[in-house]
Design an enzyme around this catalytic site. Structure first.
Site, mmCIF file in Angstrom:
data_model
loop_
_atom_site.group_PDB
_atom_site.id
_atom_site.type_symbol
_atom_site.label_atom_id
_atom_site.label_comp_id
_atom_site.label_asym_id
_atom_site.label_seq_id
_atom_site.Cartn_x
_atom_site.Cartn_y
_atom_site.Cartn_z
ATOM 1 N N GLY A 1 90.674 20.032 38.576
ATOM 2 C CA GLY A 1 89.572 20.903 38.177
ATOM 3 C C GLY A 1 89.845 22.355 38.496
ATOM 4 C CB SER B 1 95.194 19.226 37.429
ATOM 5 O OG SER B 1 95.067 20.489 36.829
#
Length: 586
Positions: free
Chosen positions: A156, A243
């Site tokens: 995120g 991520s």
């Protein structure tokens, strides 16, 4: 009998032979000589007892919302996480803790800390809570002990995300990998990473500004202390992140604080779709995955100055700087802590983002995060543990706004986040296509498959400067120091049209397969249909078994792959046809 009771009945069947299956669980325990000490859902942590829940569908037990630190609110905002107060009565741990404070994004928690329509209605608004330092535990519904532990840090961009996202439900992974799965929250954005002189205390760890990583370390300390209570092996912990979560995993592997930690808090790492390189480590024109501490300092100073301007205490940056200089650092810190998340995030979005200071991530301070993580690897100053890294083939397709950096003309995506979310929320994947690629991709990137100028080619060029250069940098540095480095590329792109062109094997596409969750989630309705079910489920099963093998043995090779997986720079390709897995080596 409820589903929870049915599951507990199966786990107790051998001990309960001769007892009537029609008995409810409390009667079963009493009639068969059991007690609260025999309840597999009741576990004693160092902080107190926790009562979890059973899931019959996945044959797992789960404990959700266990506090691992005091709420970082009030005076504890921008402080290192503190040990939580112990509890003396059994704590029910059957629902997720709140998401951490953040501004609404399509990857965020909405107003209800779950995937629902409020995500689309709260974009760019403050959501979540500062009282958020909770973690969740899943394990198989067996009596097995000494299981490997997998701790997952969500993605995120380090500004959004939440462990209650249904994509991160750990039940299927725990069952398939025969492992304990833990998902901790950690502070996000300017609550998780803030470099500001007025907040510094003289404690190098706190002064690092890396509060999110300190939260992650605190969660790992909880795992170390309490793994055995859930049947896990505290000396066999794998940290996995995707991520931004992968960036954080790399930061932890190269952290001077983690290198010095005794006992060692993790023994394997799985960083997916993330790197840890600064611009100085990469070829010219690359996008770094780690900014310098000076960028974080500029953000911190801009935040407090723009707050002063927004409050009418100054008229511009110069007068704001003069005003703040008239205050003690304690007064500035108190001023900042008096602001609500909505006020802080509002200034971030309306003022800092326009100046390129809206992002967040590890700050290379030299104490919590290495001042140069790649140099630390090259010097051998890192945790030399087995590494399993991965990328998706089409990472760049999720970052269409960056395509002008590789010769594109404007943002390739035509729809807003609100439009995207509304479409995906109600899409019918088994019906005929309800949209076409021209409604999503700008004309200058069409046809999608055109050499050089097409959306796929531009996204691949972005993938090279954004992901692959960082991948090569860190994996080659590691390979010079150790042999046990494995790498995969995820190629699955069997979505129904036009999503196979719009997304393909995009950034985050591997996560539903890693967790075995194809149900409600942002992309679930547009990626997964009946036609591709058999192939994706077979591929997912192989990927989860592979993670279990790596977590258990430090080597991902296992029979489910059907091939031998050589170490980096060779690549294992995870793929599937609509009906079968198709795994190969390149």
């Amino acid at each position: 009998m409820t589903s929870a009771q049915q599951l507990s009945w199966r786990s107790l069947r051998m001990r309960s032979a001769g007892c009537a299956a029609v008995l409810a669980l409390p009667l079963l325990l009493a009639a068969c000589g059991g007690s609260s000490g025999d309840d597999p859902l009741l576990r004693k942590t160092a902080l107190g007892e926790v009562q979890g829940a059973a899931d019959a569908a996945s044959s797992t037990y789960t404990w959700k919302g266990i506090p691992f630190a005091k709420p970082p609110v009030g005076a504890l905002r921008w402080q290192a996480p503190q040990e939580p107060a112990a509890w003396t009565t059994t704590k029910a741990t059957t629902s997720f803790g709140p998401a951490c404070a953040q501004y609404g994004r399509i990857y965020g928690p909405g107003a209800n800390n779950r995937y629902d329509a409020t995500i689309g209605a709260t974009l760019n608004q403050a959501v979540g809570s500062e009282d958020c330092l909770y973690l969740n535990v899943w394990r198989p519904a067996t009596e097995d002990k000494n299981l490997p532990v997998i701790v997952f840090f969500h993605g995120g961009s380090n500004v959004s995300g939440y462990t209650a996202d249904p994509m991160y439900d750990g039940a299927q992974l725990a069952k398939s990998a025969n492992a304990i799965v833990v998902t901790p929250n950690f502070r996000l954005g300017i609550f998780g990473f803030l470099n500001l002189p007025q907040l510094k205390t003289g404690d190098a760890s706190v002064d690092s500004g890396n509060f999110a990583l300190l939260d992650s370390i605190k969660a790992l300390q909880f795992v170390r202390t309490n793994a055995a209570a859930f049947g896990g092996n505290p000396d066999n912990v794998t940290i996995m992140g995707q991520s931004a979560g992968a960036i954080n995993v790399w930061a932890l592997q190269t952290s001077p604080q983690m290198v010095a930690a005794k006992p060692q808090l993790f023994q394997r790492v799985v960083p997916l779709s993330g790197g840890i390189s600064m611009a100085s480590n990469l070829p010219a024109g690359s996008l770094p995955t780690l900014n310098t501490a000076s960028v974080a300092l500029a953000q911190g100073n801009a935040l407090v100055q723009n707050l002063a301007i927004a409050d009418g205490l100054a008229s511009d940056a110069a007068s704001a700087q003069a005003y703040l200089a008239s205050l003690s650092k304690e007064q500035v810190a108190e001023y900042l802590r008096s602001k609500t998340p909505a006020q802080l995030l509002g200034v971030l979005l309306t003022r800092l983002a326009a100046a390129g200071l809206g992002g967040s991530g590890p700050i290379p301070d030299g104490t919590v995060v290495a001042s140069d993580p790649i140099a630390a690897i090259n010097a051998g100053n890192y945790l030399k543990v087995p590494v399993l890294a991965g990328n998706t083939r089409d990472e760049g397709k999720l970052f269409s706004a960056f395509l002008p950096l590789v010769g594109g003309t404007g943002n390739a995506r035509l729809v807003t986040d609100a439009q995207l979310f509304a479409n995906h929320l109600g899409y019918q994947p088994n019906a005929a296509a309800q949209t076409k690629v021209e409604e999503w991709i700008a004309p200058s990137y069409l046809p999608v498959a055109a050499p050089t100028t097409g959306f796929t080619a531009r996204a691949e060029a972005l993938n090279r400067i954004f992901f692959l250069n960082s991948r090569d940098n860190v994996l080659n540095a590691l390979k010079a120091r150790q042999e046990n480095v494995w790498y995969y590329r995820f190629d699955w792109d069997k979505q129904p049209a036009p999503w196979n062109d719009i997304y393909g094997a995009v950034h985050v596409a591997d996560l539903p397969f890693v967790f075995g969750n194809f149900g409600p989630s942002l992309f679930g309705n547009v990626w997964f249909n009946t036609a591709n079910r058999s192939g994706r489920e077979a591929l997912s099963a192989a990927m989860m078994q592979t993670l279990g093998s790596f977590a258990r043995n430090g080597d991902p090779n296992n029979t489910a792959l059907g091939v031998a997986w050589p170490v980096w720079p060779r690549t294992l390709v995870f793929d599937a046809t609509p009906v079968a897995k198709a795994i190969r080596v390149e």
